[in-house]
Scaffold this motif. Sequence first.
Motif, PDB file in Angstrom:
ATOM      1  N   VAL A   1     -52.085  55.170  41.548  1.00 54.34           N
ATOM      2  CA  VAL A   1     -51.829  55.838  42.823  1.00 54.34           C
ATOM      3  C   VAL A   1     -52.484  55.008  43.916  1.00 54.34           C
ATOM      4  CG1 VAL A   1     -52.177  57.939  44.186  1.00 54.34           C
ATOM      5  CG2 VAL A   1     -51.809  58.098  41.700  1.00 54.34           C
ATOM      6  N   THR A   2     -51.761  54.732  44.984  1.00 51.30           N
ATOM      7  CA  THR A   2     -52.362  54.008  46.109  1.00 51.30           C
ATOM      8  C   THR A   2     -52.385  54.907  47.337  1.00 51.30           C
ATOM      9  OG1 THR A   2     -50.228  52.986  46.696  1.00 51.30           O
ATOM     10  CG2 THR A   2     -51.702  51.732  45.269  1.00 51.30           C
ATOM     11  N   ASP A   3     -53.601  55.100  47.888  1.00 46.96           N
ATOM     12  CA  ASP A   3     -53.796  55.921  49.074  1.00 46.96           C
ATOM     13  C   ASP A   3     -54.842  55.234  49.955  1.00 46.96           C
ATOM     14  OD1 ASP A   3     -53.877  57.906  50.951  1.00 46.96           O
ATOM     15  OD2 ASP A   3     -54.939  59.354  49.716  1.00 46.96           O
TER      16      ASP A   3
ATOM     17  N   VAL B   1     -46.362  52.599  40.163  1.00 45.85           N
ATOM     18  CA  VAL B   1     -47.184  53.001  41.297  1.00 45.85           C
ATOM     19  C   VAL B   1     -46.558  54.203  41.991  1.00 45.85           C
ATOM     20  CG1 VAL B   1     -48.287  52.257  43.436  1.00 45.85           C
ATOM     21  CG2 VAL B   1     -47.817  50.580  41.645  1.00 45.85           C
ATOM     22  N   VAL B   2     -47.395  55.204  42.287  1.00 43.69           N
ATOM     23  CA  VAL B   2     -47.028  56.289  43.194  1.00 43.69           C
ATOM     24  C   VAL B   2     -47.804  56.069  44.488  1.00 43.69           C
ATOM     25  CG1 VAL B   2     -47.256  58.760  43.665  1.00 43.69           C
ATOM     26  CG2 VAL B   2     -46.410  57.992  41.439  1.00 43.69           C
ATOM     27  N   VAL B   3     -47.104  56.053  45.594  1.00 43.20           N
ATOM     28  CA  VAL B   3     -47.711  55.793  46.902  1.00 43.20           C
ATOM     29  C   VAL B   3     -47.909  57.111  47.639  1.00 43.20           C
ATOM     30  CG1 VAL B   3     -47.327  54.738  49.170  1.00 43.20           C
ATOM     31  CG2 VAL B   3     -46.767  53.469  47.083  1.00 43.20           C
ATOM     32  N   ALA B   4     -49.102  57.320  48.170  1.00 43.74           N
ATOM     33  CA  ALA B   4     -49.356  58.473  49.026  1.00 43.74           C
ATOM     34  C   ALA B   4     -48.609  58.270  50.342  1.00 43.74           C
ATOM     35  CB  ALA B   4     -50.849  58.641  49.270  1.00 43.74           C
ATOM     36  N   ALA B   5     -47.626  59.106  50.598  1.00 47.07           N
ATOM     37  CA  ALA B   5     -46.818  58.964  51.803  1.00 47.07           C
ATOM     38  C   ALA B   5     -47.635  59.348  53.027  1.00 47.07           C
ATOM     39  CB  ALA B   5     -45.573  59.845  51.703  1.00 47.07           C
ATOM     40  N   MET B   6     -47.363  58.677  54.129  1.00 50.68           N
ATOM     41  CA  MET B   6     -48.010  58.981  55.400  1.00 50.68           C
ATOM     42  C   MET B   6     -46.938  59.093  56.469  1.00 50.68           C
ATOM     43  SD  MET B   6     -51.396  56.520  55.234  1.00 50.68           S
ATOM     44  CE  MET B   6     -52.155  57.323  56.665  1.00 50.68           C
ATOM     45  N   LEU B   7     -47.118  60.055  57.364  1.00 48.59           N
ATOM     46  CA  LEU B   7     -46.187  60.215  58.460  1.00 48.59           C
ATOM     47  C   LEU B   7     -46.319  59.060  59.449  1.00 48.59           C
ATOM     48  CD1 LEU B   7     -46.642  64.036  58.975  1.00 48.59           C
ATOM     49  CD2 LEU B   7     -44.506  62.905  58.337  1.00 48.59           C
ATOM     50  N   GLY B   8     -45.302  58.897  60.263  1.00 48.74           N
ATOM     51  CA  GLY B   8     -45.358  57.859  61.275  1.00 48.74           C
ATOM     52  C   GLY B   8     -44.102  57.020  61.302  1.00 48.74           C
ATOM     53  N   ASP B   9     -44.050  56.129  62.275  1.00 45.68           N
ATOM     54  CA  ASP B   9     -42.911  55.221  62.428  1.00 45.68           C
ATOM     55  C   ASP B   9     -43.188  53.988  61.573  1.00 45.68           C
ATOM     56  OD1 ASP B   9     -41.973  57.078  64.262  1.00 45.68           O
ATOM     57  OD2 ASP B   9     -42.933  56.069  65.950  1.00 45.68           O
TER      58      ASP B   9
ATOM     59  N   THR C   1     -42.690  54.070  42.369  1.00 45.82           N
ATOM     60  CA  THR C   1     -41.944  55.004  41.522  1.00 45.82           C
ATOM     61  C   THR C   1     -41.582  56.248  42.310  1.00 45.82           C
ATOM     62  OG1 THR C   1     -43.039  54.203  39.520  1.00 45.82           O
ATOM     63  CG2 THR C   1     -42.105  56.434  39.432  1.00 45.82           C
ATOM     64  N   ALA C   2     -42.495  56.697  43.180  1.00 47.70           N
ATOM     65  CA  ALA C   2     -42.258  57.866  44.023  1.00 47.70           C
ATOM     66  C   ALA C   2     -43.236  57.829  45.186  1.00 47.70           C
ATOM     67  CB  ALA C   2     -42.416  59.160  43.232  1.00 47.70           C
ATOM     68  N   LEU C   3     -42.912  58.565  46.230  1.00 50.97           N
ATOM     69  CA  LEU C   3     -43.813  58.798  47.352  1.00 50.97           C
ATOM     70  C   LEU C   3     -44.291  60.249  47.265  1.00 50.97           C
ATOM     71  CD1 LEU C   3     -41.719  57.210  50.265  1.00 50.97           C
ATOM     72  CD2 LEU C   3     -43.365  56.080  48.754  1.00 50.97           C
ATOM     73  N   LEU C   4     -45.594  60.439  47.330  1.00 50.15           N
ATOM     74  CA  LEU C   4     -46.170  61.777  47.246  1.00 50.15           C
ATOM     75  C   LEU C   4     -46.532  62.232  48.652  1.00 50.15           C
ATOM     76  CD1 LEU C   4     -47.088  63.991  45.252  1.00 50.15           C
ATOM     77  CD2 LEU C   4     -49.334  62.901  45.253  1.00 50.15           C
TER      78      LEU C   4
ATOM     79  N   ALA D   1     -48.960  74.840  54.288  1.00 44.31           N
ATOM     80  CA  ALA D   1     -50.005  74.689  53.262  1.00 44.31           C
ATOM     81  C   ALA D   1     -49.993  75.926  52.378  1.00 44.31           C
ATOM     82  CB  ALA D   1     -51.369  74.501  53.918  1.00 44.31           C
ATOM     83  N   PRO D   2     -49.156  75.948  51.339  1.00 41.46           N
ATOM     84  CA  PRO D   2     -48.998  77.165  50.532  1.00 41.46           C
ATOM     85  C   PRO D   2     -50.225  77.532  49.716  1.00 41.46           C
ATOM     86  CG  PRO D   2     -47.755  75.348  49.576  1.00 41.46           C
ATOM     87  CD  PRO D   2     -48.242  74.874  50.917  1.00 41.46           C
ATOM     88  N   GLY D   3     -51.196  76.633  49.606  1.00 40.47           N
ATOM     89  CA  GLY D   3     -52.422  76.940  48.879  1.00 40.47           C
ATOM     90  C   GLY D   3     -52.538  76.278  47.529  1.00 40.47           C
ATOM     91  N   ASP D   4     -51.422  75.737  47.027  1.00 36.31           N
ATOM     92  CA  ASP D   4     -51.457  75.089  45.709  1.00 36.31           C
ATOM     93  C   ASP D   4     -50.941  73.658  45.774  1.00 36.31           C
ATOM     94  OD1 ASP D   4     -48.777  75.632  46.185  1.00 36.31           O
ATOM     95  OD2 ASP D   4     -48.374  76.430  44.178  1.00 36.31           O
ATOM     96  N   GLY D   5     -51.058  73.026  46.951  1.00 32.92           N
ATOM     97  CA  GLY D   5     -50.545  71.668  47.094  1.00 32.92           C
ATOM     98  C   GLY D   5     -51.238  70.675  46.188  1.00 32.92           C
ATOM     99  N   ALA D   6     -52.561  70.790  46.046  1.00 26.58           N
ATOM    100  CA  ALA D   6     -53.290  69.865  45.172  1.00 26.58           C
ATOM    101  C   ALA D   6     -52.870  70.057  43.715  1.00 26.58           C
ATOM    102  CB  ALA D   6     -54.799  70.074  45.328  1.00 26.58           C
ATOM    103  N   GLN D   7     -52.652  71.316  43.305  1.00 28.58           N
ATOM    104  CA  GLN D   7     -52.187  71.561  41.932  1.00 28.58           C
ATOM    105  C   GLN D   7     -50.795  70.974  41.714  1.00 28.58           C
ATOM    106  OE1 GLN D   7     -53.822  73.728  43.946  1.00 28.58           O
ATOM    107  NE2 GLN D   7     -54.480  75.564  42.807  1.00 28.58           N
ATOM    108  N   ARG D   8     -49.930  71.127  42.711  1.00 25.70           N
ATOM    109  CA  ARG D   8     -48.581  70.547  42.594  1.00 25.70           C
ATOM    110  C   ARG D   8     -48.660  69.028  42.474  1.00 25.70           C
ATOM    111  NH1 ARG D   8     -44.689  73.572  47.027  1.00 25.70           N
ATOM    112  NH2 ARG D   8     -45.417  75.703  46.712  1.00 25.70           N
ATOM    113  N   ALA D   9     -49.511  68.418  43.296  1.00 22.39           N
ATOM    114  CA  ALA D   9     -49.663  66.966  43.237  1.00 22.39           C
ATOM    115  C   ALA D   9     -50.178  66.536  41.871  1.00 22.39           C
ATOM    116  CB  ALA D   9     -50.604  66.488  44.337  1.00 22.39           C
TER     117      ALA D   9
END
Length: 339
Positions: free
Chosen positions: A96-98, A114-122, A136-139, A316-324
Motif C-alpha cells: 500500500v502506498t500512502d 500495489v494499492v494506492v491511497a487515492a487523494m482528491l485534487g486535480d 491494482t486499485a485506488l482506495l 463517514a458511516p463509521g466503519d470506513g477503516a473496517q471496510r478498507a
Amino acid sequence: MIGWYVHHHGAGHLQRLVAVTRHLRTPVTALSSAPRPAGFTGGWVQLDRDDDGDVDRASATAGGALHWVPLHHRGLGRRHAVVAGWIAQARPQLVVTDVSVEVTVLARLCGAPVVVAAMLGDRDDAPHRLGRDLATALLAPWPQPAPQPAPQTPAPSGRTPVVHVGAFSRFDGRPAPTGATRPGTVLVLWGSGGRDVSDDELLAAREATPGWTWRFRVPGSRLTSPQDEQDVWDALLEAEVVVVHGGHNAVAEVAAARRAAVVVAQDRPFAEQRRRVDLLRAEGLVALDGWPAADRWPGLLARARAVGAGPWRRWAPGDGAQRAARFLDETAAAQGVLA
C-alpha cells in the motif's frame, strides 16, 4: 504480509495507517521516514529522508515524469534501496502506498502488486496517471460522489478500479451525542500542515459574531492551548459548530463527532482541499473555497446550525477503516506471494 509506505508530510498518512491496521488480519510492516506513530503495532522500517540537506530541486521532477527524484541525493538512493531490499526479502502479498508515485513505481518494478491511497485534487499530470495505471486499485477514503454535479476526482485512467470506503479517522467508534454540549460554541480546528488564515482573521471572525463563544485548536496560533487527542475529542463534543480546514483527517474527525461544520479549503498542491469542499457542498454541508470576510460569519454559523450534522452520516458511516481493512485483506489473499 502487507507492506505499507507512509509519507512523512503531516500527520494524516500516519493516522490512516493506525486506523486501518487495527482491523487488518494480514500482518503489516510500515516503511516511512516519519517517526513510528503511537498505536501502531506492526513492523516498522525507518527510511532516510529524501528532502534534507542539499537538494537539486531543478532535477526533482525528472522533467515532469515524476514528483520527487532529485539527482545525487543520498537519502533518496538509500531509501529506495531499503524499500527494494525489503520487498525482495519479505515478499509481501501487497504494498500500500500512502502516498508516493515513486514508491508505487518501485514496488511494481519489484514485482509487488500495489494499492494506492487515492487523494482528491486535480491530479491528471503524468506522474499521477502513471501511479494510477500501475495500481491494482485506488482506495478512496470518501463515499461515492453524490448524484449532484460535482468533480469526481481523482479521474482514473480508465481501468484501475476506485474503491470508496467512506471517510474514517482516529475517533471512529466513539459514541457521539447528537446535541451540542455547549450551544453557541464555535471550535476552530486546524491541522499541523500549515495554515492560510491569520490570527487577526480568526479574531475578526470572533468579533463579528458576538452571540457565539469561539475556542481554538490551531497549531502555531497564540489563540490556542496545547492539545492532545483527548483534548481535541472533548472540544469537538462541546462545540455546536466546528470551523475546520478541508484536509481529509480533520474533516473525518468532525464527521466522527457528528458536529455541524463550516469547512474552509486551504491552498494545497493539486487543489486537494478545494475538490473536497466541492464534494462536501454536494452533500449539503457549508463548505467554502477560502476564508471569508468577517461580516459573513454570522450567516455562515446560522447556516451550519440549520444544516446540522445529518450529511456526515453518508460521508463517514463509521466503519470506513473496517471496510478498507477488509478490502486490503481480500486483495492480499487474492495476490498470493512473490515467486
